[in-house]
Design a protein around this motif. Structure first.
Motif, mmCIF file in Angstrom:
data_model
loop_
_atom_site.group_PDB
_atom_site.id
_atom_site.type_symbol
_atom_site.label_atom_id
_atom_site.label_comp_id
_atom_site.label_asym_id
_atom_site.label_seq_id
_atom_site.Cartn_x
_atom_site.Cartn_y
_atom_site.Cartn_z
ATOM 1 N N GLU A 2 0.820 -1.205 0.000
ATOM 2 C CA GLU A 2 0.000 0.000 0.000
ATOM 3 C C GLU A 2 0.856 1.257 0.000
ATOM 4 O O GLU A 2 0.574 2.238 -0.699
ATOM 5 C CB GLU A 2 -0.936 -0.010 1.216
ATOM 6 N N ALA A 3 1.932 1.244 0.779
ATOM 7 C CA ALA A 3 2.829 2.401 0.818
ATOM 8 C C ALA A 3 3.478 2.623 -0.538
ATOM 9 O O ALA A 3 3.642 3.777 -0.992
ATOM 10 C CB ALA A 3 3.894 2.195 1.889
ATOM 11 N N ALA A 4 3.851 1.533 -1.218
ATOM 12 C CA ALA A 4 4.455 1.665 -2.539
ATOM 13 C C ALA A 4 3.459 2.203 -3.550
ATOM 14 O O ALA A 4 3.813 3.023 -4.418
ATOM 15 C CB ALA A 4 4.991 0.306 -2.996
ATOM 16 N N ARG A 5 2.210 1.779 -3.439
ATOM 17 C CA ARG A 5 1.191 2.291 -4.358
ATOM 18 C C ARG A 5 0.917 3.770 -4.130
ATOM 19 O O ARG A 5 0.650 4.518 -5.080
ATOM 20 C CB ARG A 5 -0.089 1.479 -4.197
ATOM 21 N N LEU A 6 0.996 4.193 -2.875
ATOM 22 C CA LEU A 6 0.837 5.628 -2.599
ATOM 23 C C LEU A 6 1.973 6.431 -3.215
ATOM 24 O O LEU A 6 1.795 7.612 -3.562
ATOM 25 C CB LEU A 6 0.778 5.863 -1.081
ATOM 26 N N ASP A 7 3.135 5.803 -3.338
ATOM 27 C CA ASP A 7 4.272 6.460 -3.993
ATOM 28 C C ASP A 7 4.247 6.262 -5.506
ATOM 29 O O ASP A 7 5.245 6.505 -6.191
ATOM 30 C CB ASP A 7 5.582 5.909 -3.437
ATOM 31 N N ASN A 8 3.100 5.790 -6.021
ATOM 32 C CA ASN A 8 2.880 5.622 -7.466
ATOM 33 C C ASN A 8 3.727 4.498 -8.065
ATOM 34 O O ASN A 8 4.051 4.530 -9.253
ATOM 35 C CB ASN A 8 3.160 6.932 -8.215
ATOM 36 N N ALA A 9 4.075 3.492 -7.254
ATOM 37 C CA ALA A 9 4.780 2.320 -7.762
ATOM 38 C C ALA A 9 3.755 1.262 -8.154
ATOM 39 O O ALA A 9 2.843 0.959 -7.384
ATOM 40 C CB ALA A 9 5.727 1.767 -6.703
ATOM 41 N N LYS A 10 3.890 0.731 -9.344
ATOM 42 C CA LYS A 10 2.957 -0.296 -9.800
ATOM 43 C C LYS A 10 3.617 -1.159 -10.860
ATOM 44 O O LYS A 10 4.695 -0.838 -11.370
ATOM 45 C CB LYS A 10 1.680 0.336 -10.346
ATOM 46 N N GLY A 11 2.961 -2.246 -11.170
ATOM 47 C CA GLY A 11 3.458 -3.131 -12.211
ATOM 48 C C GLY A 11 4.819 -3.724 -11.895
ATOM 49 O O GLY A 11 5.075 -4.260 -10.815
ATOM 50 N N ALA A 12 5.734 -3.621 -12.858
ATOM 51 C CA ALA A 12 7.065 -4.223 -12.731
ATOM 52 C C ALA A 12 7.862 -3.611 -11.587
ATOM 53 O O ALA A 12 8.601 -4.312 -10.892
ATOM 54 C CB ALA A 12 7.828 -4.071 -14.043
#
Length: 307
Positions: free
Chosen positions: A201-211
């Motif tokens: 969730e923290a990574a997604r908040l930092d706009n990290a997605k996919g690969a």
């Protein structure tokens, strides 16, 4: 009335077992496993190394020949063919690890019918290697095999995979990858259950997605599963025997042999029960396995410590 006299005897000290119980208890539980591992793994390794310096048919008297078995290996074309095939197995078998990871990522979802998909992907792991070999032998059959029927739809001629020296090893490896991918999938599915959702969730908040999410967040948490998958896959590739025995028996003309199968041929078949020569092949196979796994362990250690 006089008070009772105090005893001068010191209190009884604890027994040796009481004082060391917590320290010794784990070793007592481990002792049966350590004993079995020593008897069936460690001791046979040293016995094989010792036997590789003898000429022995398994029944008569052993004859000391020193390094003659290893010198003969250096001039043995069949040994080099087996070694080359083992390298192919080792390289291509590693495809099971990323394949198992991506199947696990696909199955790690909460959608309708996902349990059916998991069962279908899990199925190859629970069936015998003998069954896998027979299924793929039928699949490759140049007359009625499914692969050649499909090729016929596109106007391609039949390919006798298991009778062609150029294709046979790749065909057997493909058969072995089917259950090995299922095994790696199970390891990664277990590992994905332990992935920290807060980090995702923290990574997604930092706009990290996919690969990026997979590489920087998920894979680092899957290192234990990756370690087990690599070690088991390496061992599986180097000890490959049953599929070769079932599908080709080392043919055509010995082109699909690997070291484990060649060792069996030399030690237990029509070649004259050359136990010492077979043991020398086993020692070479063991050294290859140890070098590969030690190198991987060293790399993982350096990654963990940042050295």
């Amino acid at each position: 009335m006089t008070a009772p006299a105090l005893s001068d005897t010191p209190p009884t000290s604890k027994s040796w077992w009481k004082k060391n119980q917590q320290r010794l208890a784990p070793w007592l539980f481990l002792a049966p496993g350590i004993f079995m591992f020593a008897v069936y793994v460690i001791i046979p390794i040293f016995q094989s190394i010792s036997l590789s310096f003898y000429a022995w048919d398994g029944l008569g008297t052993k004859e000391w020949v020193g390094a003659a078995n290893y010198v003969e290996l250096m001039d043995d074309d069949a040994f080099y063919t087996s070694l080359k095939n083992n390298v192919l197995w080792l390289v291509l078998y590693m495809l099971a690890i990323p394949a198992g990871l991506f199947v696990a990522l696909f199955l790690n979802q909460t959608v309708r019918g996902i349990r059916i998909y998991k069962s279908l992907f899990f199925f190859p792991f629970v069936i015998s290697q003998v069954v896998v070999g027979l299924v793929f032998a039928w699949f490759y059959d140049p007359t009625n095999g499914l692969m050649n029927i499909i090729l016929g739809w596109f106007g391609a001629g039949p390919i006798a995979v298991l009778a062609d020296e150029d294709y046979v090893t790749y065909g057997i490896i493909a058969a072995g990858l089917w259950p090995q991918t299922a095994y790696c999938m199970i390891l990664y599915l277990t590992g994905l259950n332990a992935v920290d959702p807060e980090q995702i969730e923290a990574a997604r908040l930092d706009n990290a997605k996919g690969a990026k999410l997979l590489w920087y967040v998920i894979l680092p948490q899957l290192r234990p599963a990756t370690f087990i998958a690599v070690v088991v896959t390496v061992i599986g590739a180097l000890r490959s025997f049953d599929l070769i025995s079932i599908m080709t028996d080392g043919g055509p003309w010995g082109s699909s042999r690997v070291l484990a199968f060649y060792m069996y041929e030399q030690a237990f078949s029509e070649y004259g029960f050359r136990m010492g020569y077979g043991a020398a092949i086993a020692v070479v196979l063991f050294l290859i396995m140890m070098i590969y796994i030690t190198g991987f362990l060293w790399k993982m250690y350096r990654d963990e410590t940042g050295r």
